[in-house]
Design a protein around this motif. Structure first.
Motif, PDB file in Angstrom:
ATOM      1  N   THR A  36       0.808  -1.221   0.000  1.00 22.02           N
ATOM      2  CA  THR A  36       0.000   0.000   0.000  1.00 22.02           C
ATOM      3  C   THR A  36       0.843   1.274   0.000  1.00 22.02           C
ATOM      4  O   THR A  36       0.315   2.357   0.180  1.00 22.02           O
TER       5      THR A  36
ATOM      6  N   LEU B  30      -3.202  -6.525  -6.500  1.00 25.03           N
ATOM      7  CA  LEU B  30      -2.654  -5.482  -5.626  1.00 25.03           C
ATOM      8  C   LEU B  30      -1.153  -5.331  -5.799  1.00 25.03           C
ATOM      9  O   LEU B  30      -0.530  -4.522  -5.139  1.00 25.03           O
ATOM     10  N   ARG B  92      -7.341  -1.610   1.344  1.00 23.63           N
ATOM     11  CA  ARG B  92      -6.798  -1.381   0.003  1.00 23.63           C
ATOM     12  C   ARG B  92      -7.555  -0.294  -0.754  1.00 23.63           C
ATOM     13  O   ARG B  92      -8.746  -0.375  -0.981  1.00 23.63           O
TER      14      ARG B  92
END
Ligand code: SF4
Lengths: 468, 213
Positions: A36, B30, B92
């Protein structure tokens, strides 16, 4: 006016507040991992901004990293690029501590924070990961943020936030044998639902919480997010202080004494008011196992898979039907009739030393059932791994037929090679049983480390209380 | 960030509660280090019959005809009608990125998970909470009338139905302001840099242990 622990943490970090309640909150500790953060650092660069306070950052690579054959590096090029991007970003901007791939102290971000004393009482701790709530076990305000917020914290050391409601979950009484922190929190989620804590910061209190080790409290706070709360926390006590003594980033000497004196004030005042209160009797909790595709779909090991036909509410009925179809289960079947293909002991919920000890105590001298295709033990960090090896736990697992792996998130979310194949059923100590969480089409049953260990031995759900 | 003032769009119903971020964008996607390109993988496991991998050409993949966004009547939908606790699960931001990349500009639902809700605003995606009865009526209307569109007026804080009835919704003034102006949070916060520095200096003095190293 008496204040809750959350009130205290909130007020002490308030830089400013707008009339509409939007607050600018100062961030003490920023945990960073590879998944992230790349877009956040990139955003910073594009805007020509720098990092406000690099020494607030503790970083590691955990989500994507393989759990074996480390000497071969990361074979998946996409994962490798992400990990290398983290390396480059930390090199360029700095950090208080960085545990890159293959560092002996690498591990799951939520395991290494407390382990190194990077998480201290009274701090605000943020990370681009929802299970940041774990750190609340130390009497700090810890919550997960999105990537834009990661960028915001990097650039400003602050976060825009709004005060949540105060919720207290009081768990009194003493838990029976083999009933762990995981069972307590699963039982709670079963009771209040996955949206039960939405908009709240939960303080876990009561004699059953006080009786838990720091590891156990982390397990409970870890799953606060699964109850819909962004933050979970436990007041500071002797256990908190003792855990932190001597940790690398914890204060020392005179500073330690001053810090501890302050930390002791991090409890809810007598008479503080909570917007919501939930009470649970620990003595009535049996080992828990999820049967569905949401952590609230949980039952006691003595129970059965629900029958949707007996659910009056149509949305809930359809939810159960869909879950049973995905999970391949029959209405009304006993929980103990659920058989597994794989077993996963790991994740930021249950991969600390205490979890591995508990699982090993069940496994010792037994063999994994031949019906189990793979049984993995993935320690939460390099330090946990070495501690476990020093205690001989690895040998117990390996002798029983488990694979003993390198630390990381692993099969908790299956971003690396460890994952379920479609239709495979797994007994897992992780925190999410969503569709496809551990691999597309995979079926996850959440439970405690002891219950997962027992499942590996029996090949199906068994009540671990009967095995010890 | 793209401004949001008014938006008229085709509505598609996602009639499930607790739609989690793993469903919105599965984890194998991701690994990207970019913010764009997630649209083809939105709801990947529901949308396609095979297993998606990053970088794959989605045009050649077998679609799941049962999935709502694959039905011709919902093609081009830019407003999703959602149930309870939409966006639960992980932090996320790839979830709002995927929705936006697909072409979704607003979500109208019963409730949203906290972090997801926040992430939407940071990206110019508007999540609107409406009372249960309104949502139930909208689900019924959407099912009954192909081509069902809603008009969202952020200035007026209303969702207007085709019959002209406008349903009011609430939004925090700060968030509304940022969306309408397309403002970047960081720039706004940095206007207070002196105040932050002052706070930090005081904290360093009073609780130096929080600044170890
Ligand atoms: S172990 Fe699982 S839940 Fe924890 S940080 Fe890693 S992926 Fe997230």
């Amino acid at each position: 006016m008496p204040q809750t622990l959350y009130d205290k943490l909130w007020i002490s970090h308030l830089v400013r507040q707008e009339d509409d309640g939007t607050a600018l909150l100062y961030v003490d500790r920023h945990l960073v991992h590879e998944v992230t953060s790349p877009q956040a650092y990139e955003g910073l660069k594009l805007a020509g901004r720098g990092v406000w306070r690099a020494d607030s950052i503790v970083a590691t690579a955990d989500h994507n990293t393989p759990t074996r054959d480390w000497e071969r590096g990361i074979e998946d090029p996409v994962s490798r690029l992400q990990v290398e991007t983290l390396d480059a970003n930390i090199r360029a901007h700095g950090a208080a501590a960085y545990f890159p791939f293959r560092d002996p102290r690498e591990g799951i971000v939520h395991v290494i924070g407390p382990e190194h004393g990077a998480t201290l009482p009274g701090m605000t701790v943020v990370c681009g990961d929802s299970h940041t709530s774990t750190h609340g076990a130390f009497g700090c305000l810890a919550f997960g943020i999105g990537t834009s917020e990661v960028e915001h914290v990097l650039a400003t050391q602050c976060l825009l936030s709004r005060k949540a409601k105060n919720m207290r979950v009081r768990i009194e009484g003493s838990a029976g044998p083999c009933v762990s922190a995981k069972d307590i929190v699963l039982a709670l989620i079963g009771r209040i639902g996955t949206a039960g804590g939405t908009g709240c910061a939960i303080e876990f209190a009561g004699s059953a919480i006080r009786a838990l080790s720091m590891e156990g409290r982390m397990t409970v706070c870890n799953m606060a997010i699964e109850a819909g709360a962004r933050a979970g926390m436990v007041a500071v006590d002797d256990r908190t202080v003792e855990y932190l003594r001597g940790r690398p980033l914890a204060p020392r000497g005179e500073l330690w004494e001053r810090a501890v004196a302050h930390w002791r004030t991090l409890v809810s005042d007598e008479g503080a008011t909570f917007d919501r209160v939930v009470e649970l009797d620990a003595g009535s909790i049996a080992p828990q196992v999820t049967w569905g595709t949401s952590p609230e779909m949980v039952a006691s090991v003595e129970g059965a898979v629900p029958d949707p036909a007996r659910e009056a509410d149509s949305t809930r009925r359809e939810g159960i039907e869909r879950a049973l179809q995905y999970m391949g289960l029959q209405p009304g079947m006993p929980i103990t009739a659920i058989r597994f293909d794989k077993v996963f002991i790991g994740s930021c919920t249950n991969s600390r030393i205490e979890d591995l000890r508990a699982a090993a105590a069940v496994v010792r001298g037994r063999r994994v059932d031949p019906g189990i295709r793979q049984a993995l033990v993935v320690p939460g960090s390099g330090l946990v791994k070495r501690q476990a090896e020093a205690e001989g736990l690895d040998r117990i697992f390996v002798a029983a037929g488990f694979e003993w792996r390198e630390p990381g998130c692993s099969m908790c979310l299956g971003m690396n090679a460890d994952r379920l194949e479609p239709g495979e059923r797994c007994a897992s100590t992780s925190n999410r049983n969503f569709e496809g969480r551990q691999g597309a089409g995979g079926r996850t049953h959440l439970m405690s480390p002891q219950m997962a260990a027992a499942a590996a031995i029996a090949g199906r759900v068994v009540d671990v209380r009967r095995m010890l | 960030m793209e401004k949001f003032t008014r938006h008229v769009g085709l509505v598609a119903p996602i009639a499930r509660n607790n739609v989690d971020t793993d469903a919105i964008i599965p984890k194998q996607f991701l690994k990207s280090i970019r913010r764009t390109g997630f649209g083809p993988y939105l709801f990947d496991e529901w949308r396609y019959l095979d297993r998606g991998e990053p970088g794959q050409d989605c045009a050649a993949r077998p679609l799941n005809p049962e999935f709502v966004l694959n039905q011709p009547r919902y093609r081009g939908a830019s407003i999703l009608l959602t149930g309870k606790n939409f966006g639960c699960g992980s932090s996320r931001e790839h979830a709002p990125w995927a929705l936006l990349d697909y072409g979704v500009r607003a979500l109208v639902g019963k409730s949203f998970a906290d972090i997801f809700f926040n992430n939407c605003f940071k990206n110019g995606l508007l999540p609107i909470r409406l009372p249960q009865a309104e949502i139930d009526a909208l689900f019924a209307d959407v099912a009954a009338r192909p081509g069902y569109r809603l008009m969202i007026d952020l200035e007026a804080q209303t969702v207007a139905r085709p019959d002209g009835r406008a349903i009011p919704f609430e939004i925090e003034p700060y968030r509304k302001h940022c969306l309408i102006e397309g403002l970047d949070d960081i720039g706004l916060t940095l206007r207070h840099r002196d105040q932050i520095a002052e706070f930090e200096a005081r904290r360093r003095l009073e609780q130096p242990w929080n600044f170890s190293r």
